[in-house]
Scaffold this motif. Structure first.
Motif, PDB file in Angstrom:
ATOM      1  N   ASP A 101       0.806  -1.219   0.000  1.00  0.00           N
ATOM      2  CA  ASP A 101       0.000   0.000   0.000  1.00  0.00           C
ATOM      3  C   ASP A 101       0.843   1.275   0.000  1.00  0.00           C
ATOM      4  O   ASP A 101       0.321   2.360  -0.240  1.00  0.00           O
ATOM      5  CB  ASP A 101      -0.927   0.013   1.215  1.00  0.00           C
ATOM      6  CG  ASP A 101      -1.984  -1.070   1.141  1.00  0.00           C
ATOM      7  OD1 ASP A 101      -2.622  -1.199   0.083  1.00  0.00           O
ATOM      8  OD2 ASP A 101      -2.162  -1.792   2.148  1.00  0.00           O
ATOM      9  N   TYR A 102       2.125   1.153   0.283  1.00  0.00           N
ATOM     10  CA  TYR A 102       2.998   2.321   0.373  1.00  0.00           C
ATOM     11  C   TYR A 102       3.861   2.518  -0.876  1.00  0.00           C
ATOM     12  O   TYR A 102       4.647   3.457  -0.932  1.00  0.00           O
ATOM     13  CB  TYR A 102       3.895   2.206   1.611  1.00  0.00           C
ATOM     14  CG  TYR A 102       3.105   2.232   2.894  1.00  0.00           C
ATOM     15  CD1 TYR A 102       2.745   3.438   3.487  1.00  0.00           C
ATOM     16  CD2 TYR A 102       2.678   1.062   3.506  1.00  0.00           C
ATOM     17  CE1 TYR A 102       2.009   3.477   4.652  1.00  0.00           C
ATOM     18  CE2 TYR A 102       1.938   1.083   4.678  1.00  0.00           C
ATOM     19  CZ  TYR A 102       1.608   2.289   5.243  1.00  0.00           C
ATOM     20  OH  TYR A 102       0.878   2.320   6.402  1.00  0.00           O
ATOM     21  N   GLY A 103       3.743   1.622  -1.846  1.00  0.00           N
ATOM     22  CA  GLY A 103       4.557   1.736  -3.062  1.00  0.00           C
ATOM     23  C   GLY A 103       6.038   1.704  -2.760  1.00  0.00           C
ATOM     24  O   GLY A 103       6.834   2.401  -3.383  1.00  0.00           O
ATOM     25  N   ARG A 166      -0.375   5.522   7.879  1.00  0.00           N
ATOM     26  CA  ARG A 166      -1.732   5.116   7.510  1.00  0.00           C
ATOM     27  C   ARG A 166      -2.225   4.049   8.485  1.00  0.00           C
ATOM     28  O   ARG A 166      -2.172   2.856   8.176  1.00  0.00           O
ATOM     29  CB  ARG A 166      -1.750   4.567   6.084  1.00  0.00           C
ATOM     30  CG  ARG A 166      -1.451   5.547   4.960  1.00  0.00           C
ATOM     31  CD  ARG A 166      -2.631   6.447   4.615  1.00  0.00           C
ATOM     32  NE  ARG A 166      -3.891   5.767   4.456  1.00  0.00           N
ATOM     33  CZ  ARG A 166      -4.337   5.221   3.320  1.00  0.00           C
ATOM     34  NH1 ARG A 166      -3.614   5.285   2.233  1.00  0.00           N
ATOM     35  NH2 ARG A 166      -5.514   4.635   3.278  1.00  0.00           N
ATOM     36  N   PRO A 167      -2.710   4.425   9.655  1.00  0.00           N
ATOM     37  CA  PRO A 167      -3.173   3.424  10.633  1.00  0.00           C
ATOM     38  C   PRO A 167      -4.303   2.546  10.098  1.00  0.00           C
ATOM     39  O   PRO A 167      -4.493   1.430  10.566  1.00  0.00           O
ATOM     40  CB  PRO A 167      -3.640   4.258  11.818  1.00  0.00           C
ATOM     41  CG  PRO A 167      -3.452   5.674  11.487  1.00  0.00           C
ATOM     42  CD  PRO A 167      -2.849   5.781  10.128  1.00  0.00           C
ATOM     43  N   ASP A 168      -5.023   3.025   9.115  1.00  0.00           N
ATOM     44  CA  ASP A 168      -6.124   2.254   8.529  1.00  0.00           C
ATOM     45  C   ASP A 168      -5.636   1.062   7.712  1.00  0.00           C
ATOM     46  O   ASP A 168      -6.416   0.170   7.374  1.00  0.00           O
ATOM     47  CB  ASP A 168      -6.993   3.159   7.654  1.00  0.00           C
ATOM     48  CG  ASP A 168      -6.214   3.823   6.532  1.00  0.00           C
ATOM     49  OD1 ASP A 168      -5.136   4.394   6.818  1.00  0.00           O
ATOM     50  OD2 ASP A 168      -6.672   3.784   5.380  1.00  0.00           O
TER      51      ASP A 168
END
Length: 178
Positions: A101-103, A166-168
Motif C-alpha cells: 500500500d505504500y509503493g 496510515r493506521p487504517d
C-alpha cells in the motif's frame, strides 16, 4: 528478541535526501533506484504556509500483505520483525509490489528481483543503526526496539504521540510525528 521499528519526525526533516543517498550507497543501488521516496505536503494560506516533507519507505508491517502474496515465499518476516526479500527465491512476479500500500518496492532492472528497505539488517545484526538514521542531519529518524519500553524509539513515540502514516492499513513499524 527485539522487534525493530523507526520513528520519523517530519517537523525536523529538511528534505536534504541524505537518508536516501546513504541508503543507495549502503545497498549499492543505481541512481534511478531508491528505497526512500519523498512526498511534500503544503498546507495553509499565504503568508502562513507550511511545507511538510514526508519520507516514505517500507513500513515493515505486521502481517505484511507483501509476505502473504509472494508465491515463492521470497518475502518473509524475520523474528525481529524486519521484512526481507530472499533474492534467490524471487521470480520477479511483482505481486508484492501490487500488494504494498505504500509503493515501497522497486524492481532491479538488471536482476529482475523486487527489492525494498531492509532496515539495513546487516548493520543492525552488528549492533549498528541503519544508514538512513546515522546520516540524517536533523536527527529526524530514531531506530530501535519497539518492544523495549525504555528504548529511545519507544520513549520518543510515546512522548511525541507518533502515529503510523496510515493506521487504517494495519500495523506499521514506522511511526511519524507530523
Amino acid at each position: 528478541m527485539a522487534r525493530y521499528g523507526m520513528m520519523i519526525d517530519t517537523r525536523k526533516c529538511v528534505g536534504c535526501y541524505a537518508c536516501r543517498v546513504s541508503c543507495q550507497m549502503q545497498n549499492e543501488l543505481p541512481v534511478e533506484e531508491s528505497f526512500i521516496k519523498f512526498y511534500e505536503k503544503e498546507t495553509g494560506i499565504f503568508p502562513n504556509v507550511k511545507n511538510e516533507i514526508i519520507p516514505v519507505q517500507c513500513q515493515h508491517c505486521e502481517d505484511a500483505p507483501c509476505v502473504s502474496v509472494c508465491p515463492t515465499k521470497a518475502t518473509y518476516t524475520t523474528a525481529e520483525g524486519i521484512v526481507l526479500v530472499d533474492s534467490e527465491k524471487c521470480i520477479g512476479c511483482k505481486y508484492c509490489m501490487v500488494a504494498c500500500d505504500y509503493g515501497a518496492r522497486t524492481q532491479n532492472h538488471e536482476t529482475g528481483v523486487v527489492e525494498k528497505c531492509r532496515f539495513c539488517s546487516e548493520l543492525v545484526a552488528e549492533g549498528k543503526q541503519p544508514a538512513c538514521v546515522t546520516t540524517c542531519i536533523s536527527n529526524a529518524r530514531i531506530f530501535g526496539d519497539l518492544d523495549d519500553a525504555n528504548s529511545e524509539v519507544s520513549r520518543a513515540i510515546v512522548r511525541l504521540n507518533a502515529q503510523p502514516l496510515r493506521p487504517d492499513l494495519g500495523k506499521a513499524k514506522i511511526y511519524y510525528v507530523r
